[in-house]
Design a protein around this motif. Structure first.
Motif, short mmCIF file in Angstrom:
data_model
loop_
_atom_site.label_atom_id
_atom_site.label_comp_id
_atom_site.label_asym_id
_atom_site.label_seq_id
_atom_site.Cartn_x
_atom_site.Cartn_y
_atom_site.Cartn_z
N THR A 159 0.83 -1.20 0.00
CA THR A 159 0.00 0.00 0.00
C THR A 159 0.86 1.25 0.00
OG1 THR A 159 -1.73 -1.18 1.21
CG2 THR A 159 -1.84 1.22 1.21
N ARG A 160 1.91 1.28 0.83
CA ARG A 160 2.77 2.46 0.88
C ARG A 160 3.45 2.71 -0.47
NH1 ARG A 160 4.13 0.24 5.95
NH2 ARG A 160 6.09 -0.59 5.11
N LEU A 161 3.93 1.64 -1.08
CA LEU A 161 4.58 1.79 -2.39
C LEU A 161 3.59 2.29 -3.43
CD1 LEU A 161 6.78 -1.43 -2.40
CD2 LEU A 161 7.62 0.92 -2.33
N ALA A 162 2.35 1.82 -3.37
CA ALA A 162 1.34 2.25 -4.33
C ALA A 162 1.00 3.72 -4.15
CB ALA A 162 0.08 1.39 -4.19
N VAL A 163 0.83 4.15 -2.90
CA VAL A 163 0.52 5.56 -2.63
C VAL A 163 1.66 6.45 -3.10
CG1 VAL A 163 0.08 7.23 -0.79
CG2 VAL A 163 -1.04 5.00 -0.73
N GLY A 164 2.89 5.96 -2.94
CA GLY A 164 4.05 6.76 -3.35
C GLY A 164 4.13 7.03 -4.84
N LEU A 165 3.38 6.26 -5.65
CA LEU A 165 3.39 6.50 -7.09
C LEU A 165 2.92 7.91 -7.43
CD1 LEU A 165 2.00 3.14 -8.52
CD2 LEU A 165 4.23 4.14 -9.01
N GLY A 166 2.10 8.49 -6.58
CA GLY A 166 1.58 9.82 -6.85
C GLY A 166 2.42 10.94 -6.30
N ARG A 215 11.44 21.26 4.60
CA ARG A 215 11.54 21.16 3.16
C ARG A 215 10.20 20.62 2.66
NH1 ARG A 215 15.90 16.18 2.44
NH2 ARG A 215 14.77 14.64 3.66
N TYR A 216 9.95 20.77 1.39
CA TYR A 216 8.61 20.53 0.89
C TYR A 216 8.60 19.47 -0.20
CZ TYR A 216 7.70 24.75 3.49
OH TYR A 216 7.60 25.66 4.50
N THR A 217 7.45 18.85 -0.34
CA THR A 217 7.26 17.87 -1.39
C THR A 217 6.02 18.24 -2.18
OG1 THR A 217 7.20 15.49 -1.86
CG2 THR A 217 5.89 16.25 0.01
N ALA A 218 5.76 17.50 -3.23
CA ALA A 218 4.62 17.77 -4.10
C ALA A 218 4.21 16.48 -4.78
CB ALA A 218 4.99 18.83 -5.14
N ALA A 219 3.13 16.56 -5.52
CA ALA A 219 2.71 15.41 -6.31
C ALA A 219 3.70 15.15 -7.43
CB ALA A 219 1.31 15.66 -6.89
N LEU A 220 3.65 13.95 -7.99
CA LEU A 220 4.54 13.58 -9.07
C LEU A 220 4.45 14.59 -10.21
CD1 LEU A 220 6.48 11.38 -10.13
CD2 LEU A 220 4.50 10.28 -11.18
N GLY A 221 5.60 15.12 -10.63
CA GLY A 221 5.64 16.11 -11.70
C GLY A 221 5.43 17.53 -11.24
N GLY A 222 5.11 17.72 -9.94
CA GLY A 222 4.87 19.06 -9.43
C GLY A 222 6.15 19.84 -9.24
N ILE A 223 6.02 21.17 -9.20
CA ILE A 223 7.14 22.06 -8.94
C ILE A 223 7.20 22.29 -7.44
CG2 ILE A 223 8.06 24.38 -9.28
CD1 ILE A 223 6.78 24.31 -12.07
N VAL A 224 8.31 21.91 -6.83
CA VAL A 224 8.43 21.90 -5.38
C VAL A 224 9.15 23.16 -4.90
CG1 VAL A 224 9.29 20.58 -3.41
CG2 VAL A 224 8.57 19.39 -5.47
N PRO A 225 8.66 23.82 -3.85
CA PRO A 225 9.39 24.97 -3.30
C PRO A 225 10.70 24.52 -2.67
CG PRO A 225 7.11 24.94 -2.53
CD PRO A 225 7.38 23.60 -3.16
N ALA A 226 11.78 25.22 -2.99
CA ALA A 226 13.02 25.00 -2.26
C ALA A 226 12.89 25.67 -0.90
CB ALA A 226 14.20 25.59 -3.04
#
Length: 347
Positions: free
Chosen positions: A18-25, A168-179
């Motif tokens: 489940t964790r690996l699947a959620v991480g796909l996004g 530090r910040y994260t985002a969805a796959l392909g998103g632009i993440v704030p430094a």
């Protein structure tokens, strides 16, 4: 197991599946690793008083990357209400730096006997020049707190200057993440983007570089002149140095060059100001040319300038553009003052 799927087999889906699947996004940090970090806007730390030993953390969410094994997957963690934190009293004579982290405990990987997430204040070691404690596995650093010597409920921490934001910040796959100010995130793949202080940066495989490099402007108030009909980069009358601008070619391969001067000409001479373009190695790319020049024809004075597009550059290569000058009549002086070059990368 080498191939996994989630919400697919009728039975047997594991928590790791489940964790690996959620991480796909989520934004990637490697083949099976998601980028750890906070959801922007939450988890603000503020002191409950101007000085004191307690602080309040606001609600927010954070993604903790499981780093005990390659296939551990990530953990979405939510702090759903304000949380009061109390910092331990300071050392009698030495300062220290504490670290506030969100930590995941998972007995399957750490043998802790627990399956939970927790906010933890990790105490640093008192020292003359203290450093923050190391962040443990399966944890994300939020803040560092400077604890002065002798700090206590009676003589507390000055919160306005004690907190260093390490989120530090994260985002969805392909998103632009704030430094942000936390531990640096390298890019996971060539072509990944991030927002660094309002400027878009791109990961080139080795470092973050500005997607559109900075504009460059050089200017001098030195007056100088020449009587030669061939282009010269140093005006032999009254000046000793050239006017040059160094820039990095953008991904588009194009820049716009603007250059000019307050110009005068003696007699019937025509004054020309053009440019020479070189690679950092010194290889000439473009020679000065009347077709790429700002021109003052006839006697008198005027401010002249022109804008010229330059293309077919090598992205990421460093170039130097140098102003060049000439007179149309041998032995007749032309003058240049208030000279400038501006280089604008084209998106």
């Amino acid at each position: 197991m080498t191939v996994r799927s989630a919400w697919h087999p009728p039975t047997g889906q594991t928590r790791e599946d489940t964790r690996l699947a959620v991480g796909l996004g989520m934004a990637s940090a490697g083949p099976l690793l998601t980028r750890a970090g906070c959801v922007f806007g939450g988890l603000q730390l503020t002191g409950t008083a101007a000085t004191g030993m307690q602080a309040r953390l606001s609600p927010g969410q954070v993604w903790i990357a499981g780093t005990s094994t390659g296939s551990q997957g990530g953990y979405p963690v939510t702090v759903d209400s304000d949380t009061l934190l109390t910092v331990a009293d300071g050392h009698a004579s030495l300062p220290r730096v504490d670290a506030l982290v969100v930590r995941v405990y998972d007995n399957d990987y750490d043998g802790s006997g627990k399956y939970e997430a927790a906010l933890e204040l990790l105490q640093g070691t008192p020292a003359g020049s203290p450093t923050a404690p190391a962040v443990p596995k399966n944890a994300e650093l939020l803040y560092e707190i400077a604890v002065p010597a002798g700090a206590s409920a009676a003589k507390g921490i000055t919160w306005a200057s004690a907190i260093t934001d390490r989120r530090r910040y994260t985002a969805a796959l392909g998103g632009i993440v704030p430094a942000a100010g936390g531990a640096p995130h390298n890019g996971a793949y060539v072509g990944q983007y991030r927002d660094a202080g309002g400027r878009l940066e791109r990961w080139d495989g080795a470092q973050w570089t500005k997607f559109i490099p900075n504009s460059v402007l050089v200017h001098t108030l030195d007056w100088g002149g020449t009587t030669t009909t061939s282009y010269v980069e140093v005006l032999p009358i009254d000046t000793l140095t050239s006017l040059a601008a160094t820039f990095t070619a953008p991904p588009s391969r194009w820049v716009s060059l603007t250059f000019g001067a307050y110009t005068a000409a003696d007699g019937d001479a025509t004054a020309y100001i053009s440019f020479r373009l070189r690679l950092q190695s010194g290889t000439e790319v473009l020679a000065p040319s009347d077709d790429r020049a700002a021109i003052l024809a006839g006697a008198g004075r005027a401010s002249i300038s022109t804008c010229f597009p330059v293309g077919n550059l090598t992205p990421g290569a460093v170039y130097t553009v140098t102003a060049a000058y000439r007179s149309s009549v041998a032995g007749t002086r032309v003058h240049f003052d208030n000279r400038f070059i501006r280089v604008d990368p084209v998106a």
